[in-house]
Write a protein that holds these residues in place. Structure first.
Motif, PDB file in Angstrom:
ATOM      1  N   HIS A 143       0.803  -1.524   0.009  1.00  0.00           N
ATOM      2  CA  HIS A 143       0.059  -0.291   0.028  1.00  0.00           C
ATOM      3  C   HIS A 143       0.888   1.436  -0.004  1.00  0.00           C
ATOM      4  N   THR A 144       2.045   1.556  -0.277  1.00  0.00           N
ATOM      5  CA  THR A 144       3.352   2.424  -0.499  1.00  0.00           C
ATOM      6  C   THR A 144       4.154   2.408  -1.582  1.00  0.00           C
ATOM      7  N   GLU A 145       3.490   1.332  -2.439  1.00  0.00           N
ATOM      8  CA  GLU A 145       4.825   0.655  -3.500  1.00  0.00           C
ATOM      9  C   GLU A 145       5.493   1.609  -4.054  1.00  0.00           C
ATOM     10  N   ASN A 146       5.199   3.000  -4.177  1.00  0.00           N
ATOM     11  CA  ASN A 146       5.424   3.960  -5.151  1.00  0.00           C
ATOM     12  C   ASN A 146       6.426   4.888  -3.929  1.00  0.00           C
ATOM     13  N   ASP A 147       6.432   4.368  -2.884  1.00  0.00           N
ATOM     14  CA  ASP A 147       6.794   5.302  -1.823  1.00  0.00           C
ATOM     15  C   ASP A 147       8.519   4.748  -1.800  1.00  0.00           C
ATOM     16  N   HIS A 148       9.286   6.019  -0.516  1.00  0.00           N
ATOM     17  CA  HIS A 148      10.157   5.843  -0.578  1.00  0.00           C
ATOM     18  C   HIS A 148      10.552   5.113   1.107  1.00  0.00           C
ATOM     19  N   THR A 149       9.774   5.106   1.733  1.00  0.00           N
ATOM     20  CA  THR A 149       9.764   4.621   3.313  1.00  0.00           C
ATOM     21  C   THR A 149      10.077   3.160   3.647  1.00  0.00           C
ATOM     22  N   ILE A 150      11.336   3.295   4.687  1.00  0.00           N
ATOM     23  CA  ILE A 150      12.024   1.964   4.423  1.00  0.00           C
ATOM     24  C   ILE A 150      11.299   0.794   6.442  1.00  0.00           C
ATOM     25  N   ILE A 151      10.906  -0.053   6.057  1.00  0.00           N
ATOM     26  CA  ILE A 151      10.066  -0.266   6.992  1.00  0.00           C
ATOM     27  C   ILE A 151      10.890  -1.321   8.225  1.00  0.00           C
ATOM     28  N   CYS A 152      11.177  -0.715   9.228  1.00  0.00           N
ATOM     29  CA  CYS A 152      11.980  -1.513   9.800  1.00  0.00           C
ATOM     30  C   CYS A 152      11.553  -2.394  11.791  1.00  0.00           C
ATOM     31  N   ILE A 153      12.006  -3.039  11.501  1.00  0.00           N
ATOM     32  CA  ILE A 153      11.969  -4.185  13.187  1.00  0.00           C
ATOM     33  C   ILE A 153      12.607  -4.391  14.304  1.00  0.00           C
ATOM     34  N   GLU A 154      12.401  -3.435  15.362  1.00  0.00           N
ATOM     35  CA  GLU A 154      13.336  -3.903  15.931  1.00  0.00           C
ATOM     36  C   GLU A 154      13.295  -4.509  16.941  1.00  0.00           C
ATOM     37  N   THR A 155      14.632  -5.300  17.586  1.00  0.00           N
ATOM     38  CA  THR A 155      15.222  -6.060  18.512  1.00  0.00           C
ATOM     39  C   THR A 155      14.506  -6.129  19.632  1.00  0.00           C
ATOM     40  N   MET A 156      13.942  -7.429  20.280  1.00  0.00           N
ATOM     41  CA  MET A 156      13.318  -7.142  21.218  1.00  0.00           C
ATOM     42  C   MET A 156      14.233  -7.896  22.063  1.00  0.00           C
ATOM     43  N   MET A 157      13.336  -8.123  23.657  1.00  0.00           N
ATOM     44  CA  MET A 157      13.666  -8.994  24.116  1.00  0.00           C
ATOM     45  C   MET A 157      12.980  -9.991  24.922  1.00  0.00           C
ATOM     46  N   LYS A 158      13.023 -11.244  25.106  1.00  0.00           N
ATOM     47  CA  LYS A 158      11.713 -12.277  25.887  1.00  0.00           C
ATOM     48  C   LYS A 158      11.371 -12.372  26.316  1.00  0.00           C
ATOM     49  N   LYS A 159      10.654 -11.354  26.809  1.00  0.00           N
ATOM     50  CA  LYS A 159       9.743 -10.780  27.994  1.00  0.00           C
ATOM     51  C   LYS A 159       8.296 -10.845  27.417  1.00  0.00           C
ATOM     52  N   GLY A 160       7.083 -11.536  27.859  1.00  0.00           N
ATOM     53  CA  GLY A 160       5.482 -12.174  27.479  1.00  0.00           C
ATOM     54  C   GLY A 160       5.689 -12.722  26.673  1.00  0.00           C
ATOM     55  N   ASN A 161       5.056 -12.331  25.554  1.00  0.00           N
ATOM     56  CA  ASN A 161       5.081 -13.370  24.585  1.00  0.00           C
ATOM     57  C   ASN A 161       5.935 -12.848  22.609  1.00  0.00           C
ATOM     58  N   TYR A 162       6.362 -11.877  23.136  1.00  0.00           N
ATOM     59  CA  TYR A 162       7.133 -11.087  22.098  1.00  0.00           C
ATOM     60  C   TYR A 162       7.950 -11.642  21.306  1.00  0.00           C
TER      61      TYR A 162
END
Length: 287
Positions: A143-162
């Motif tokens: 839904h942003t195929e012509n855009d320049h944004t980069i979707i970045c996954i943040e590193t997490m820690m083992k807390k709950g069901n992360y």
């Protein structure tokens, strides 16, 4: 030290509705930042009500350019209420998260911002959660195929069901992305320390990242000390040099030649005078 060899470093400032990007840029300049982060809107709400003020946007872009502050070095943080890994049958949270993130991405494109950072979410079934998170990212990219944004996954820690609690889980998400040029990773130093990655040997940790995920995906870092011992899985940020990671290790990370040119943002605990605190912490890291 050569100016071009100084790390990109800043802090997570506010993005107030009345001042918008202009206010954030002025805040970055107050703390001598060369990068930074903010939420575009309420971090605890899905709904977006922001209407961009074009005059203030142009002024913000002009001031940034005059001060050699690149908008590409800003990390926009997604609302904390979001959960792209939501696997519940009603899919309400998944739907709300997609719409919320998409709204942020569209606003970012209009402002000339590129890096969008989000927590991958939580799910009781890890495999399904990873698949659902990837489905959400693919939706956002489609839904942003012509855009320049980069979707970045943040590193997490083992807390709950992360999910995303180690490099392998993040790689598993990336493997399911159709257009991998539009996806990246943000390392949070407190998160990976609390997850068990020993930052006393950052070269080893970075080599692990390179082997498992690939350095081309690393787009930025959150620089935080930790109030907890290694592997605590608690996620409690500490001010620079006042936690278990320590100033020496954080300086090595900030100046590491492989990532010195990546944007970095402090997310350290607030004080009575945030600007003074951030200026002092940036100076502490750079000198």
């Amino acid at each position: 030290m050569n100016v071009e060899k100084k790390p990109l470093i800043g802090a997570h400032v506010s993005f107030k509705k009345e001042d918008q990007l202009l206010g954030s840029i002025l805040d970055f300049l107050k703390i001598n930042a060369t990068s930074g982060a903010f939420y575009i809107s309420n971090s605890r709400a899905y709904q977006k009500t922001l209407v961009l003020d074009q005059e203030k946007l142009v002024k913000a872009q002009k001031i940034a350019q005059e001060n050699n502050f690149s908008l590409k070095n800003i990390i926009v943080h997604a609302p904390l209420v979001g959960n792209l890994a939501n696997i519940e049958k009603d899919q309400k949270t998944f739907s709300l998260t997609k719409k919320s993130y998409l709204s942020d991405l569209k606003l970012m494109e209009k402002m000339g911002l590129i890096l969008f950072n989000f927590h991958p979410g939580s799910a009781k079934d890890k495999k399904l959660g990873i698949e659902k998170c990837a489905e959400g990212i693919n939706y956002l990219i489609d839904h942003t195929e012509n855009d320049h944004t980069i979707i970045c996954i943040e590193t997490m820690m083992k807390k709950g069901n992360y999910i995303g609690i180690n490099f392998s889980e993040i790689k598993a998400i990336i493997n399911l992305i159709k257009n991998q040029k539009r996806v990246g990773v943000i390392i949070d130093t407190c998160h990976i320390w609390d997850a068990g990655y020993d930052l006393n040997d950052f070269d080893f940790v970075l080599n692990q990242f390179e082997q498992i995920i690939g350095l081309k995906y690393l787009k930025g870092l959150h620089i935080n000390d930790s109030k907890n011992i290694l592997g605590s899985n608690k996620d409690r940020h500490a001010n620079i040099g006042q936690g278990y990671i320590g100033l020496k290790n954080l300086k090595k990370i900030v100046f590491h030649p492989k990532i010195i040119n990546l944007p970095k943002a402090l997310e350290t605990p607030y004080g009575k005078d945030d600007f003074k605190k951030w200026r002092d912490e940036i100076e502490l890291l750079l000198n």
